[in-house]
Design a protein around this motif. Sequence first.
Motif, PDB file in Angstrom:
ATOM      1  N   PHE A   1       0.831  -1.217   0.000  1.00 48.09           N
ATOM      2  CA  PHE A   1       0.000   0.000   0.000  1.00 48.09           C
ATOM      3  C   PHE A   1       0.866   1.269   0.000  1.00 48.09           C
ATOM      4  CE2 PHE A   1       0.216   1.026   4.604  1.00 48.09           C
ATOM      5  CZ  PHE A   1       0.660  -0.188   5.118  1.00 48.09           C
TER       6      PHE A   1
ATOM      7  N   CYS B   1      10.004  -4.656   9.946  1.00 43.70           N
ATOM      8  CA  CYS B   1       9.634  -3.339   9.429  1.00 43.70           C
ATOM      9  C   CYS B   1      10.875  -2.558   8.981  1.00 43.70           C
ATOM     10  CB  CYS B   1       8.897  -2.562  10.512  1.00 43.70           C
ATOM     11  SG  CYS B   1       8.458  -0.903   9.973  1.00 43.70           S
ATOM     12  N   PRO B   2      10.861  -1.999   7.776  1.00 41.39           N
ATOM     13  CA  PRO B   2      12.029  -1.240   7.314  1.00 41.39           C
ATOM     14  C   PRO B   2      12.226   0.094   8.024  1.00 41.39           C
ATOM     15  CG  PRO B   2      10.268  -1.123   5.689  1.00 41.39           C
ATOM     16  CD  PRO B   2       9.815  -2.091   6.742  1.00 41.39           C
ATOM     17  N   THR B   3      11.213   0.563   8.749  1.00 41.68           N
ATOM     18  CA  THR B   3      11.357   1.882   9.383  1.00 41.68           C
ATOM     19  C   THR B   3      11.547   1.815  10.895  1.00 41.68           C
ATOM     20  OG1 THR B   3       8.997   2.211   9.766  1.00 41.68           O
ATOM     21  CG2 THR B   3       9.834   2.883   7.614  1.00 41.68           C
TER      22      THR B   3
ATOM     23  N   ARG C   1       3.851   1.594  19.741  1.00 45.13           N
ATOM     24  CA  ARG C   1       4.367   1.277  18.398  1.00 45.13           C
ATOM     25  C   ARG C   1       3.601   2.062  17.332  1.00 45.13           C
ATOM     26  NH1 ARG C   1       3.982  -2.537  13.876  1.00 45.13           N
ATOM     27  NH2 ARG C   1       6.038  -2.387  12.944  1.00 45.13           N
TER      28      ARG C   1
ATOM     29  N   LYS D   1       4.528   5.513  14.904  1.00 40.79           N
ATOM     30  CA  LYS D   1       4.527   5.505  13.437  1.00 40.79           C
ATOM     31  C   LYS D   1       3.532   6.488  12.824  1.00 40.79           C
ATOM     32  CE  LYS D   1       6.269   0.925  12.601  1.00 40.79           C
ATOM     33  NZ  LYS D   1       7.465   1.434  11.934  1.00 40.79           N
TER      34      LYS D   1
ATOM     35  N   CYS E   1       5.954   4.805   8.114  1.00 41.84           N
ATOM     36  CA  CYS E   1       5.500   3.578   7.459  1.00 41.84           C
ATOM     37  C   CYS E   1       5.640   3.853   5.973  1.00 41.84           C
ATOM     38  CB  CYS E   1       4.047   3.296   7.810  1.00 41.84           C
ATOM     39  SG  CYS E   1       3.322   1.922   6.865  1.00 41.84           S
ATOM     40  N   VAL E   2       6.013   2.819   5.213  1.00 40.56           N
ATOM     41  CA  VAL E   2       6.178   3.021   3.772  1.00 40.56           C
ATOM     42  C   VAL E   2       5.264   2.100   2.972  1.00 40.56           C
ATOM     43  CG1 VAL E   2       8.519   3.958   3.936  1.00 40.56           C
ATOM     44  CG2 VAL E   2       8.193   1.470   3.802  1.00 40.56           C
ATOM     45  N   GLY E   3       4.363   1.420   3.676  1.00 40.29           N
ATOM     46  CA  GLY E   3       3.381   0.588   2.968  1.00 40.29           C
ATOM     47  C   GLY E   3       3.957  -0.654   2.332  1.00 40.29           C
ATOM     48  N   CYS E   4       5.076  -1.168   2.893  1.00 40.30           N
ATOM     49  CA  CYS E   4       5.700  -2.348   2.277  1.00 40.30           C
ATOM     50  C   CYS E   4       4.868  -3.607   2.481  1.00 40.30           C
ATOM     51  CB  CYS E   4       7.104  -2.576   2.845  1.00 40.30           C
ATOM     52  SG  CYS E   4       7.108  -3.153   4.553  1.00 40.30           S
ATOM     53  N   GLY E   5       3.998  -3.590   3.498  1.00 42.01           N
ATOM     54  CA  GLY E   5       3.114  -4.735   3.741  1.00 42.01           C
ATOM     55  C   GLY E   5       3.765  -5.885   4.482  1.00 42.01           C
ATOM     56  N   ARG E   6       5.012  -5.744   4.948  1.00 44.73           N
ATOM     57  CA  ARG E   6       5.663  -6.876   5.629  1.00 44.73           C
ATOM     58  C   ARG E   6       4.917  -7.252   6.904  1.00 44.73           C
ATOM     59  NH1 ARG E   6      10.192  -4.231   3.372  1.00 44.73           N
ATOM     60  NH2 ARG E   6      11.459  -5.600   2.070  1.00 44.73           N
ATOM     61  N   CYS E   7       4.421  -6.231   7.637  1.00 41.57           N
ATOM     62  CA  CYS E   7       3.710  -6.584   8.880  1.00 41.57           C
ATOM     63  C   CYS E   7       2.387  -7.276   8.562  1.00 41.57           C
ATOM     64  CB  CYS E   7       3.528  -5.362   9.778  1.00 41.57           C
ATOM     65  SG  CYS E   7       2.599  -4.015   9.062  1.00 41.57           S
TER      66      CYS E   7
ATOM     67  N   ILE F   1      -0.727  -2.433  10.679  1.00 39.71           N
ATOM     68  CA  ILE F   1      -0.870  -0.977  10.757  1.00 39.71           C
ATOM     69  C   ILE F   1      -2.094  -0.462   9.989  1.00 39.71           C
ATOM     70  CG2 ILE F   1       0.644  -0.447   8.779  1.00 39.71           C
ATOM     71  CD1 ILE F   1       1.840   1.786  10.703  1.00 39.71           C
TER      72      ILE F   1
HETATM   73  S1  SF4 Z   1       3.653  -1.738   6.187  1.00 37.80           S
HETATM   74 FE1  SF4 Z   1       4.189  -2.513   8.241  1.00 37.80          FE
HETATM   75  S2  SF4 Z   1       6.267  -3.339   8.026  1.00 37.80           S
HETATM   76 FE2  SF4 Z   1       5.916  -2.003   6.219  1.00 37.80          FE
HETATM   77  S3  SF4 Z   1       6.674   0.036   6.819  1.00 37.80           S
HETATM   78 FE3  SF4 Z   1       4.505  -0.003   7.367  1.00 37.80          FE
HETATM   79  S4  SF4 Z   1       4.467  -0.669   9.527  1.00 37.80           S
HETATM   80 FE4  SF4 Z   1       6.481  -1.194   8.714  1.00 37.80          FE
END
Ligand code: SF4
Length: 341
Positions: free
Chosen positions: A138, A246-248, A296, A300, A314-320, A330
């Motif tokens: 996202f 999380c990258p951030t 947490r 963010k 948050c960069v929307g990578c979706g890993r969480c 998130i």
């Molecule tokens: S989507 Fe989740 S893992 Fe990815 S940057 Fe946002 S909080 Fe961190």
Amino acid sequence: MLKMKVADLSKFFGKIAENETVYLPVDTKEGASYKKYEDGMVMSEAFNTTRSAKDFFFPQVENIVDFKVEDKKIEILDTHEAVKDFVIFGVRACDYKSFEILDRVYLLQEPVDQLYKERRDHATIVTLACQKPQETCFCHVFDDIDAGNPGGDVTSWIFGDDIFFKANTEKGEKLIALVKDLLSEGDDKPVEDSKAAVKFMLDRLPIKDIKLSELKKKELLDKFNDPVWNELSEACLGCGTCTFNCPTCQCYDVREFNTGKEIKRFRCWDSCMYKDFTQMAAENSRHTHMQRFRQRFMHKLVYYPENNDGIFMCVGCGRCLRSCPIHMNIVKVAKALGGDK
Ligand code: SF4
Ligand code: SF4
């Protein structure tokens, strides 16, 4: 715009590797992971790596210094190894943006983190535009992340059998100069088509209805005291997987370990989801799991943007979204706090 055949990537990596270390995402049994390039290695076609690229600048564990103690004498042993130039290839737009978020913590305010800075200074980052975003992505809800045009020292795009390159910085120009014999002039049309194709896909992904700007409209205390935190945090296991992936996330602890021969002082990632996080001699400022969980997400979505020109952590990578064992993430939190209006 310069181009090359995708089939020639191993020559490209090999040429750069004659001068500096190259890391690229390759397929492993844990999913795509960054590995040091060796002859014959093939770049992964996965949409992103399982662990983020933050490890290059902020590794999970790193030695700071050693001490030798003999009777009342303490000898300080410098364990620092100078970082050499290196190249990270294939960084996606979300992870590239995460470097800016980490920079604001480690580089752009005093004291500058010298370990982080040294790695940032020596890295050349080649981003790779996304082709197949997943339903957990996202990044497109953030105005300044463009999966089709990710930035970095060099931006690359794969379109059909070709890979295109555009240098954006002096470091990028230097890298491209190393491989110029492999490249030829290409026109912009395929790259523009690639950008349009990824935009078309991003606009159709399921997570597109969160409006984080709506969160900013609520008073901080209203968000902090929202009863929804109790409900959201109830099932959370406090495992910390979300923070480690999380990258951030950038919290760490400094610890010491006595090997019997010397004492090693090291820093390692820490998680605000853990009970002993920021433990002080007298007590811990967050007593309950709900308070830790809230920390947490408030960090963010509220505290970091308030202190960093409105940029969300948050960069929307979706890993969480992909890794949480209880499917908390998130996006759910942002929506519960009013970010889906
Ligand atoms: S989507 Fe989740 S893992 Fe990815 S940057 Fe946002 S909080 Fe961190
Ligand atoms: S990964 Fe899920 S269960 Fe584990 S700490 Fe994060 S939100 Fe809680």
